[in-house]
Design an enzyme around this catalytic site. Structure first.
Site, short mmCIF file in Angstrom:
data_model
loop_
_atom_site.label_atom_id
_atom_site.label_comp_id
_atom_site.label_asym_id
_atom_site.label_seq_id
_atom_site.Cartn_x
_atom_site.Cartn_y
_atom_site.Cartn_z
N LYS A 199 0.84 -1.21 0.00
CA LYS A 199 0.00 0.00 0.00
C LYS A 199 0.88 1.26 0.00
O LYS A 199 2.08 1.18 0.28
CB LYS A 199 -0.95 -0.02 1.20
CG LYS A 199 -1.90 -1.21 1.19
CD LYS A 199 -2.96 -1.11 0.10
CE LYS A 199 -3.51 -2.42 -0.39
NZ LYS A 199 -4.39 -3.16 0.45
C1 LIG Z 1 -5.39 -4.25 0.66
C2 LIG Z 1 -6.84 -4.05 0.70
C3 LIG Z 1 -7.60 -4.43 1.83
C4 LIG Z 1 -7.02 -5.21 2.97
O1 LIG Z 1 -5.97 -4.61 3.61
P1 LIG Z 1 -5.12 -5.44 4.68
O2 LIG Z 1 -4.41 -4.38 5.47
O3 LIG Z 1 -4.18 -6.31 3.89
O4 LIG Z 1 -6.05 -6.24 5.51
C5 LIG Z 1 -8.94 -4.12 1.85
N1 LIG Z 1 -9.54 -3.52 0.81
C6 LIG Z 1 -8.86 -3.15 -0.30
C7 LIG Z 1 -9.58 -2.44 -1.39
C8 LIG Z 1 -7.50 -3.43 -0.40
O5 LIG Z 1 -6.83 -3.12 -1.50
#
Ligand SMILES: *Cc1c(COP(=O)(O)O)cnc(C)c1O
Length: 302
Positions: A199
């Site tokens: 992210k």
């Molecule tokens: C990455 C992601 C998540 C989950 O995030 P985590 O921190 O890995 O649990 C949820 N929604 C979207 C749209 C994502 O891209």
């Protein structure tokens, strides 16, 4: 041909120093660095209370459970998203209702949301896909419209208090994005960010719930409740227990276990402080580079 790495994390001396400092402090689980990261996230987004957790997935599920989402309920979300958005609904025993997105921005289509609302709808989970905020003003208008409110069947104290469908934003992609000049994190009842390794701001694994519940809710009270709810229902965390004569605690309910550790909050603190002036600037350059290249390719094909 050059290989383009997939969103590699930046692990430089600043990060290593801060993580080392956390290690040397002896405080490795939820403690001063996590609390500081929560404060800085709130200051950045412009809300008062933010709770850090070990993932965005945990944050989304915790908010659904806090709201009392269970078997027989429906949660509306976009068909185009990562699996986590739908999985947490399934984990609560509820039914994910997928609606199509706009062709223009790949975000949830508000007319489709309206058409999908039934008396079983408890939550709408818009996703700020690729960091582009959804149309929160219109989504709020929909849930506050009297004909939609009258369909809402409140079954828990929290649902009665809100008196309408909750808007829980999956803001996993949109930290730092703005909507009407203000950052995401303040537009929905709660917005959940992800700090997973790929992210735009990472803590290796991690997530945060930015609370923005309307009155009569006290976001401070909800924050305090969620601190306990995400730590086995234990009414004191390790930091509080360390205070003199404060070792005794009670388990006030069967809570979950998804708190953030200070080791990863150390990464978050460094990343957040350089997010706007460094990370987002470089991301924009990369974006422009792709845009430019694809435009040239497009012209070559004409
Ligand atoms: C990455 C992601 C998540 C989950 O995030 P985590 O921190 O890995 O649990 C949820 N929604 C979207 C749209 C994502 O891209």
């Amino acid at each position: 041909m050059a290989l383009i790495p997939f969103s590699p994390p930046r692990i430089d001396d600043e990060i290593i120093q801060e993580v080392t400092a956390a290690l040397k402090s002896g405080w490795i689980t939820t403690g001063p660095r996590t609390k500081q990261f929560e404060k800085e996230l709130s200051a950045y987004n412009g809300n008062e209370y933010t709770l850090c957790l070990n993932s965005a997935t945990a944050g989304l599920e915790i908010m659904l459970r806090w709201f009392g989402v269970k078997e027989g309920d429906e949660v509306i979300l976009p068909a185009y998203t990562y699996a986590a958005t739908a999985n947490v609904v399934v984990h609560c025993g509820a039914r994910p209702v997928l609606v199509d997105v706009n062709a223009s921005d790949f975000n949830i289509n508000v007319e489709n949301v309206k058409a999908a609302i039934t008396s079983k709808t408890k939550v709408i989970m818009p996703v700020d896909f690729g960091g582009l905020p959804c149309d929160y003003t219109r989504l709020m208008e929909v849930v506050n419209a009297s004909e939609i409110k009258s369909k809402f069947t409140a079954e828990t104290e929290v649902q009665k208090k809100l008196g309408r469908i909750m808007i829980l934003s999956d803001a996993a992609h949109s930290l730092g994005a703005t909507y009407y000049g203000k950052r995401t994190g303040i537009w929905a009842d709660a917005s959940v960010f992800s700090f997973h390794a790929v992210k735009n701001l990472t803590t290796a694994e991690g997530g945060a719930i930015a609370l923005m519940l309307p009155p009569p809710f006290s976001n401070e009270e909800v924050y305090k409740f969620l601190c306990i709810y995400t730590l086995h229902g234990q009414n004191k965390d390790a930091l509080a227990k360390m205070q003199k004569g404060n070792w005794k605690y009670d388990i006030i309910e069967a809570g979950f276990k998804c708190n953030m550790t200070d080791l990863v909050a150390a990464i978050g603190l460094i990343e957040l402080r350089r997010y706007n002036d460094d990370t987002l600037v470089v991301r924009k350059q990369v974006c422009d580079y792709y845009y430019d290249a694809s435009f040239k390719l497009f012209l070559m094909r004409m």
